[in-house]
Scaffold this active site. Structure first.
Site, PDB file in Angstrom:
ATOM      1  N   TRP A   1       0.828  -1.202   0.000  1.00  0.00           N
ATOM      2  CA  TRP A   1       0.000   0.000   0.000  1.00  0.00           C
ATOM      3  C   TRP A   1       0.864   1.255   0.000  1.00  0.00           C
ATOM      4  O   TRP A   1       0.397   2.331   0.321  1.00  0.00           O
ATOM      5  CB  TRP A   1      -0.911  -0.004   1.236  1.00  0.00           C
ATOM      6  CG  TRP A   1      -2.013  -1.015   1.166  1.00  0.00           C
ATOM      7  CD1 TRP A   1      -3.302  -0.798   0.752  1.00  0.00           C
ATOM      8  CD2 TRP A   1      -1.946  -2.399   1.529  1.00  0.00           C
ATOM      9  NE1 TRP A   1      -4.030  -1.962   0.826  1.00  0.00           N
ATOM     10  CE2 TRP A   1      -3.223  -2.970   1.299  1.00  0.00           C
ATOM     11  CE3 TRP A   1      -0.940  -3.230   2.009  1.00  0.00           C
ATOM     12  CZ2 TRP A   1      -3.519  -4.302   1.544  1.00  0.00           C
ATOM     13  CZ3 TRP A   1      -1.219  -4.565   2.252  1.00  0.00           C
ATOM     14  CH2 TRP A   1      -2.497  -5.095   2.022  1.00  0.00           C
TER      15      TRP A   1
ATOM     16  N   CYS B   1      -6.638  -5.255  -1.338  1.00  0.00           N
ATOM     17  CA  CYS B   1      -7.759  -6.068  -0.866  1.00  0.00           C
ATOM     18  C   CYS B   1      -8.567  -6.705  -1.981  1.00  0.00           C
ATOM     19  O   CYS B   1      -8.982  -7.862  -1.868  1.00  0.00           O
ATOM     20  CB  CYS B   1      -8.658  -5.247   0.043  1.00  0.00           C
ATOM     21  SG  CYS B   1      -9.541  -3.886  -0.750  1.00  0.00           S
TER      22      CYS B   1
ATOM     23  N   HIS C   1     -13.501  -1.775   1.598  1.00  0.00           N
ATOM     24  CA  HIS C   1     -12.679  -2.955   1.845  1.00  0.00           C
ATOM     25  C   HIS C   1     -13.381  -4.157   1.213  1.00  0.00           C
ATOM     26  O   HIS C   1     -14.606  -4.290   1.303  1.00  0.00           O
ATOM     27  CB  HIS C   1     -12.465  -3.181   3.338  1.00  0.00           C
ATOM     28  CG  HIS C   1     -11.585  -4.356   3.646  1.00  0.00           C
ATOM     29  ND1 HIS C   1     -10.439  -4.630   2.931  1.00  0.00           N
ATOM     30  CD2 HIS C   1     -11.692  -5.346   4.567  1.00  0.00           C
ATOM     31  CE1 HIS C   1      -9.875  -5.719   3.411  1.00  0.00           C
ATOM     32  NE2 HIS C   1     -10.624  -6.184   4.403  1.00  0.00           N
TER      33      HIS C   1
ATOM     34  N   ASP D   1     -11.739 -13.203   5.076  1.00  0.00           N
ATOM     35  CA  ASP D   1     -10.945 -12.047   4.645  1.00  0.00           C
ATOM     36  C   ASP D   1      -9.479 -12.447   4.551  1.00  0.00           C
ATOM     37  O   ASP D   1      -8.871 -12.868   5.536  1.00  0.00           O
ATOM     38  CB  ASP D   1     -11.121 -10.900   5.644  1.00  0.00           C
ATOM     39  CG  ASP D   1     -10.572  -9.579   5.120  1.00  0.00           C
ATOM     40  OD1 ASP D   1      -9.872  -9.582   4.095  1.00  0.00           O
ATOM     41  OD2 ASP D   1     -10.849  -8.533   5.748  1.00  0.00           O
TER      42      ASP D   1
ATOM     43  N   TYR E   1      -6.751   4.322   0.525  1.00  0.00           N
ATOM     44  CA  TYR E   1      -8.139   3.861   0.583  1.00  0.00           C
ATOM     45  C   TYR E   1      -8.395   3.014   1.836  1.00  0.00           C
ATOM     46  O   TYR E   1      -9.531   2.809   2.240  1.00  0.00           O
ATOM     47  CB  TYR E   1      -8.499   3.064  -0.673  1.00  0.00           C
ATOM     48  CG  TYR E   1      -8.098   1.606  -0.648  1.00  0.00           C
ATOM     49  CD1 TYR E   1      -8.995   0.624  -0.221  1.00  0.00           C
ATOM     50  CD2 TYR E   1      -6.823   1.217  -1.029  1.00  0.00           C
ATOM     51  CE1 TYR E   1      -8.617  -0.702  -0.183  1.00  0.00           C
ATOM     52  CE2 TYR E   1      -6.452  -0.102  -0.985  1.00  0.00           C
ATOM     53  CZ  TYR E   1      -7.348  -1.062  -0.574  1.00  0.00           C
ATOM     54  OH  TYR E   1      -6.981  -2.383  -0.530  1.00  0.00           O
TER      55      TYR E   1
END
Length: 773
Positions: free
Chosen positions: A336, A372, A431, A454, A617
């Site tokens: 990220w 993600c 997400h 997840d 984000y």
């Protein structure tokens, strides 16, 4: 030396010892006469000649062209006799014994993709010639033997082995007996057809069998000994989960949903903010050649015992852990930072196939890079490939709770300025994770169905970066004490935002609680269409309802700050932020409205502090681009709207991926000391890409499309790069006039440059591309 005589009771031993003769004088004399008349090519011992005479069909004359790959086992007496002869086997003994055994010559699994078995098992879409079936269903196979099978004297069973150490007790070594009549829900085989030396078996499989790749062997047993077929990799059996089988925990009773969540290999993934929802097409490609092998490789690479692969709860937990790389060198390495020079930018990916193939090809070296949506896309591919109904889910305004408080905590100093080093909790604009469908016998009744999984590495679960499966029913009712990782997912979709202010003595006091902040427009692709399906109601009760408040209070009572949670108090001043239309475009001014309301019968004065920050984000702060302070007077029962704007020059040098920003508002009412606070996330919209077919689109043939976009910036693009995925362009036969696909625009704002592709060239607003359907 005279021939040893045997009684009739000893005739059962005939054929078990290669050098033994019957011992009857009349038979010996007859054999001598026949032996003098036989051709030299037909010479053999008396036992062989007698058996050929009695049953020529079962014991034919040996043919040099006969070939077998069967191993002979269980003949201990042959070794003993060899020892008696000084360790030298007697000439002709092995071949003589072979003729007396029932041997497997070949196995035909009828594994053609368009064949009956793979069609009935819904595995005909896999682009592989392997034998792929689903557990809990019947399949058929032909076995060719060295002689006709006699059910009165012959025995036969199948053996399947999977994993590094196959064990019967752990169901990784399966022994399939031959029975007269099949029963459901168990491993059994029955002969349903016999054609001379060939037999057709009908085989039932267990609906709870371990999934994976099995080695197949056939063991036969007759009066003369046992024989085991040699393992042939071409006959390996791939067994998957079965949503069509009621006995399988992943059973799903809707055919439309099975078509969508198991068999559909193209989907939509949503992104942006709750006010500006964007979408991209993702090529899951679970049936592409090599993907099943890659998915099984992912399971094997995890090092988990194969015995656990019968339970979908265990399997999706392994998939969640192995999709990210931090602690087990899984499929994707997250990044990220904005610097992707050592790999591929996460925004470039438009499907899972390339990612999984690269991981498999490089023997488990993590692929760079993912965020993600890429993690979730890979999970959907792997789970659907293995037979688990799965969908990709996006949550807008998604909390990241770092301390298991089940609240999102915002710490402010004495002047109501955010204290950055304490604000470890964050709110992601969006997400993406997954829902997997399965029964949950390990939880109280009513918690089966969709489970949140997840794979994005955020917090560890039992020491590993994975999350779920967490029951959506448990999340909805705040039952965070149920496994797995329900508290974390609950906080993502339904936590309250708690504001804390630092006191003079260094302690913190709770000054405000903001509700209705987390978990908006939870979205997934609709069944049977490309529309967005809002599934927020599956995760939470309607915001502000009594049921929703009860769920929040129930959950927070199990959190690490249960004593800090207090019931709501009356408020007479409120603040919110609104945005017109689709929101601001890249290159333009961002215009928002701040709405203040005074519901009391007295005048109020609010000291309002605002700041705007560029955000990843994920909700991680990058840079503050503007701060403001103002006093606002509110008359009794007045609503006042403040127009606010952020000009291009204030943000143009700070933007990063997704072009996300967040406004934080906080204030205090002078008359009552009431605190008001809110945060508002928004993004700057990048230009839309218009894809227009040139000429007629025909499935299976090349076609050209024109891709156009408008540069919204007040300056020139420097070498923008278009990334096109072939798998994303699959025209529907019924609507060939339009093509849906995702094209990643590498250049997000002025000054962007594509260093990965070195594409060079000048900026073009229109570009024609030829695509192979």
């Amino acid at each position: 030396m005279p021939v040893e005589k045997h009684s009739f009771r000893d005739r059962a031993a005939v054929g078990r010892f290669p050098t033994v003769t019957f011992g009857f004088e009349e038979d010996a004399e007859e054999e001598e006469k026949e032996g003098s008349e036989e051709n030299d090519a037909e010479k053999g011992n008396a036992c062989q000649r007698w058996l050929r005479k009695v049953c020529p069909c079962c014991y034919p004359t040996p043919n040099e062209d006969d070939v077998t790959d069967t191993l002979v086992t269980g003949i201990d007496d042959l070794d003993k006799e060899n020892e008696a002869n000084g360790g030298k086997p007697e000439t002709g003994g092995a071949s003589e014994l072979d003729e007396l055994l029932l041997k497997v010559q070949s196995i035909d699994l009828m594994k053609d993709k368009s064949g009956e078995t793979r069609t009935e098992h819904h595995t005909n879409l896999y682009q592989s010639d392997n034998f792929i079936i689903r557990r809990g269903q019947n399949f058929k196979m032909w076995i060719s033997l060295s002689r006709p099978f006699n059910p009165n004297t012959d025995k036969l069973h199948l053996e399947l082995k999977t994993g590094p150490v196959p064990t019967v007790s752990k169901k990784t070594h399966v022994i399939i007996p031959l029975v007269e009549e099949l029963q459901d829900d168990r491993w059994e085989a029955a002969i349903v057809k016999q054609d001379d030396k060939r037999i057709m078996l009908s085989v039932n499989s267990s609906p709870t069998a371990v999934i994976g790749r099995y080695q197949l062997i056939v063991e036969t047993d007759c009066a003369n000994g046992q024989a085991v077929s040699t393992h042939d990799p071409a006959n390996d059996i791939y067994i998957l989960f079965n949503p069509w089988c009621e006995g399988d925990p992943v059973f799903m009773d809707s055919e439309d949903e099975r078509q969508e969540y198991v068999l559909n290999d193209i989907g939509r993934i949503y992104y942006g903010t709750q006010y500006q929802i964007g979408e991209r097409t993702w090529n899951y490609g679970q049936f592409d050649d090599g993907i099943l092998a890659a998915c099984l490789f992912v399971l094997e690479k995890s090092g988990t015992p194969a015995s656990g692969w019968s339970d979908p709860v265990n399997v999706v937990r392994v998939i969640s852990a192995m999709t990210n790389s931090p602690d087990d060198r899984g499929v994707l390495e997250g990044n990220w930072s904005g610097d992707y020079s050592l790999g591929t930018s996460p925004t470039v990916w438009s499907g899972s196939v390339e990612i999984l193939k690269e991981y498999h090809k490089n023997n488990g070296t993590p692929v760079k890079y993912g965020q993600c949506w890429a993690f979730a896309g890979v999970v959907t591919t792997v789970a659907r490939c293995l037979g688990i109904p799965t969908r990709t889910v996006t949550n807008f305004s998604s909390a990241h709770d770092t301390d298991v408080s089940l609240t999102t905590d915002v710490y402010l100093d004495e002047n109501l300025e955010p204290i950055d080093y304490l604000n470890t909790d964050s709110i992601w604009n969006f997400h993406v994770w997954n829902d997997c469908w399965m029964a949950r016998p390990d939880l109280p009744a009513g918690n089966g169905g969709w489970q949140a999984v997840d794979a994005t590495p955020q917090e560890t679960s039992q020491g590993t970066f994975c999350c779920g499966p967490a029951s959506l029913a448990a999340i909805r009712y705040g039952q965070v004490f149920l496994k797995h990782d329900t508290p974390f997912v609950f906080a993502e979709v339904n936590s309250d935002k708690i504001y804390w202010q630092k006191n003079i003595d260094g302690t913190f006091s709770k000054i405000y609680s903001e509700k209705k902040t987390m978990g908006h427009f939870i979205s997934t692709k609709a069944v049977g269409s490309d529309e967005r399906n809002d599934i927020t109601h599956l995760y939470k009760h309607p915001e502000g309802s009594e049921a929703e408040r009860i769920a929040v209070e129930t959950a927070c009572s199990y959190g690490s700050k249960a004593e800090a949670y207090s019931p709501p108090t009356a408020q007479d001043v409120s603040v919110e932020v609104t945005m017109k239309g689709k929101g601001p475009e890249m290159g333009g001014d961002a215009e928002l409205s701040i709405v203040l309301r005074n519901s009391s019968s007295e005048q109020r004065t609010v000291h309002l502090h605002s700041q705007v920050a560029v955000m990843y984000y994920t909700g991680v702060h990058k840079a503050t681009v503007r701060k403001d302070n103002t006093d606002v007077d509110l008359l009794p029962n007045e609503e006042k709207i403040l127009e606010w704007s952020l000009v291009y020059k204030d943000y143009k040098d700070q933007l990063i991926d997704q072009a996300a920003l967040m406004m934080t508002l906080s204030g205090r009412v002078r008359e009552t000391q009431q605190v008001v606070a809110t945060q508002f996330s928004f993004r700057l919209r990048t230009p839309d890409l218009v894809i227009k077919p040139i000429g007629k689109a025909v499935v299976g043939e090349k076609m050209a499309v024109e891709i156009s976009f408008t540069n919204p910036l007040p300056q020139r693009y420097r070498q923008p790069c278009l990334s096109v995925s072939d798998g994303a362009f699959r025209p529907h036969p019924a609507r060939t006039e339009e093509i849906t696909g995702f094209i990643g625009l590498q250049a997000a704002h002025a000054g962007s440059r594509c260093d990965r592709h070195h594409c060079g060239g000048e900026k073009k607003q229109r570009r024609s591309i030829v695509i192979q359907n």
